[in-house]
Scaffold this active site. Sequence first.
Site, mmCIF file in Angstrom:
data_model
loop_
_atom_site.group_PDB
_atom_site.id
_atom_site.type_symbol
_atom_site.label_atom_id
_atom_site.label_comp_id
_atom_site.label_asym_id
_atom_site.label_seq_id
_atom_site.Cartn_x
_atom_site.Cartn_y
_atom_site.Cartn_z
ATOM 1 C CB ILE A 110 -0.892 0.072 1.263
ATOM 2 C CG1 ILE A 110 -1.481 -1.299 1.616
ATOM 3 C CG2 ILE A 110 -1.990 1.106 1.098
ATOM 4 C CD1 ILE A 110 -1.949 -1.401 3.054
ATOM 5 C CG HIS A 111 3.126 2.917 -3.152
ATOM 6 N ND1 HIS A 111 2.726 1.855 -3.919
ATOM 7 C CD2 HIS A 111 3.515 3.888 -4.011
ATOM 8 C CE1 HIS A 111 2.869 2.162 -5.190
ATOM 9 N NE2 HIS A 111 3.336 3.389 -5.289
ATOM 10 N NE ARG A 112 -0.058 3.884 -7.735
ATOM 11 C CZ ARG A 112 0.446 4.330 -8.862
ATOM 12 N NH1 ARG A 112 0.535 5.635 -9.070
ATOM 13 N NH2 ARG A 112 0.866 3.504 -9.804
#
Length: 360
Positions: free
Chosen positions: A208-210
Site C-alpha cells: 500500500i503506497h499510493r
Amino acid sequence: MSKRGLLTILGARPQFVKAAAVSRQLRAFGIPETIVHTGQHFDENMSDVFFREMSIPTPAYNLNVNSLNHGAMTGRILEQVEEIILREKPAAVMVYGDTNSTLAGALAAVKLHVRVIHVEAGLRSFNMAMPEEVNRILTDRISNLLFCPTDAAVANLKTEGFDGFKAQIVKCGDVMQDAAYFYLDKAKSSSKILERLELRSDFILATIHRQENTDDTNNLKQIIEALNKINNELSVVVPLHPRTRKILDTKGIKPEFTIIEPVGYFDMLMLISNSKLVMTDSGGLQKEAFFFGKHCITLREQTEWIELVEHGFNRLAGADAEAIYNAFCEMVNKKSNFDIELYGNGKASKRIANHLEQWL
C-alpha cells in the site's frame, strides 16, 4: 559528455529497476550514459540498495530532493537538472515512468531544446486525480521518442493525436520483465527474506503506497480491514513505508497482519515469486506478479495494465473492504495459463538500445 551521450533521470524504486535493464544494454551497445539520482526516494532500502545490488552505474549526481509536496519537489528537481543539462550537454535526456522526477527531467530538457526520451510511454489510468496520470500525460506530450510497453499504450497515444506530433512511437515491450527475469537467479542465491520471515508459499504479499489510499483515511481503513480479515485465512505480509506506518499509528488503525520494513529488489522478487497471491496499489507490482505466474488484486479503481484484467490475471477491487475480500475469494485458488506474451518476453531493453544506436 559525448555527443551521443544520454542523461538519465532516476528517483524512485521502479525507475531503478527499469534503468538496471536498460543501462546494461546501453553499455553493450557502447552508448554513453550519465545518471542523475534525484533522491525522490531517500530510504536506504528504496534507493541506494538498488544501485549496489543491481550493478547500476553510480550516479554522477545526487540531488537529494525529497520529503516535499509535489510542486516544490518538481520545481527543485527541474531547477537542478537544468543546471546539469547545461553542464553536460547531452544528446538527449531519458526519463522513466510517471514520477515527479520524470516530469521535472522532461521539462528541464525540453525548455533547453534537448530531446526527451520517455520509457514506459502511453500508459493511462484515465484518472486525472492521480498525480502519476498528470505526470505521464505531460511527459508524453513533450517527448521526442516514446518507448511504449504494450499495444494499448501505443493505441492511447494515437487516440490522443500523436500521429500528428513530431514524436516517434516505438513499441518495445516492458523493461521490468527484462529485469525480473535477469535478476531472479541472483535473488535466489543472495536473498534470505523467506528464511528470516519463516515464509512458505501460502502467504499473501500486499503493498500500500499510493497517496489516494494512504492519505484517504476511509480508503486506508477499508484496505486494512480487508487485509486483517484475509489474514485470518492466509498469512498477509506487507512491506510498509515508514510514512504509511506513521499514518496508521496517527489514525489509530490497527493492522493484524505481518508488517516488515521496505525491502530491496531481490527480496521483493523472492516474496513475489513465492507468494500465493499479490494484492497491491502499485503499477509495477501488478506486472511483476504476472511475470512469475501469480494472480493479482489491485487496490485501485483503475489500472494502466488493462491487458492483465482482460486476460483474467488481475482483478480491480478498489479500496472497499467487501470488494477486496470478495476478490480474494475469487482469485486465491484461481488457475490460469500465464504462458502468453504481453510484455516482450525479456527483450525490451535490447530493442531500446538498438533503436537508440540509430536515433542518437
